[in-house]
Design an enzyme around this catalytic site. Structure first.
Site, PDB file in Angstrom:
ATOM      1  N   CYS A   1      -6.013  -0.078   5.844  1.00  0.00           N
ATOM      2  CA  CYS A   1      -7.133  -0.894   6.322  1.00  0.00           C
ATOM      3  C   CYS A   1      -6.957  -1.224   7.797  1.00  0.00           C
ATOM      4  O   CYS A   1      -7.922  -1.221   8.569  1.00  0.00           O
ATOM      5  CB  CYS A   1      -7.238  -2.189   5.522  1.00  0.00           C
ATOM      6  SG  CYS A   1      -7.532  -1.940   3.770  1.00  0.00           S
TER       7      CYS A   1
ATOM      8  N   CYS B   1      -3.170  -4.639   3.833  1.00  0.00           N
ATOM      9  CA  CYS B   1      -3.297  -3.194   3.591  1.00  0.00           C
ATOM     10  C   CYS B   1      -3.088  -2.398   4.892  1.00  0.00           C
ATOM     11  O   CYS B   1      -3.843  -2.555   5.853  1.00  0.00           O
ATOM     12  CB  CYS B   1      -4.690  -2.940   3.016  1.00  0.00           C
ATOM     13  SG  CYS B   1      -5.198  -1.224   2.973  1.00  0.00           S
TER      14      CYS B   1
END
Length: 131
Positions: free
Chosen positions: A62, A59
């Protein structure tokens, strides 16, 4: 990463279990990953506030949150804890807390979820949520 030597950079890159920053040019601050077996002891059975980042290694947002979490951990050191949970490795925990997208950040106070954030958040927002 604010790391001085090549060896320290390699350690941060190679170690997939921790996000590293170099603090005061002397020591590392790390946001440790926790598993389902550690969750109760480190998050639910403590009296201080805990911020848990539910993330995935693939991600992009993230990855953007990693240095923010490092700064939050540094700012709240000794007053609160910050942990990370990989949703791909711990799907039961993600399901238990209704994590539908990553990053999801949950603030626990008194052992129960007090606030939840989805997406990239600022350092100030997270520090204020831990107060």
């Amino acid at each position: 990463l604010h790391v001085r030597s090549r060896r320290q950079r390699q350690m941060c890159i190679r170690d997939s279990f921790y996000s590293c920053i170099y603090r005061d040019r002397r020591e590392f601050i790390m946001v440790p990953h926790i598993t389902q077996s550690e969750f109760a002891d480190k998050v639910e059975n403590v009296s201080y506030p805990v911020l848990v980042d539910f993330f995935a290694t693939w991600c992009g947002p993230c990855k953007m949150m990693a240095p923010v979490l490092d700064r939050v951990a540094l700012a709240k050191q000794g007053k609160a804890a910050v942990y990370k949970v990989d949703v791909d490795q711990e799907p039961e925990l993600a399901q238990r807390f209704g994590v539908m997208s990553v990053p999801t950040l949950i603030v626990f106070k008194g052992g129960s979820a007090a606030r939840q954030f989805v997406g990239v958040q600022s350092e100030q927002t997270l520090v204020k949520a831990l107060d």
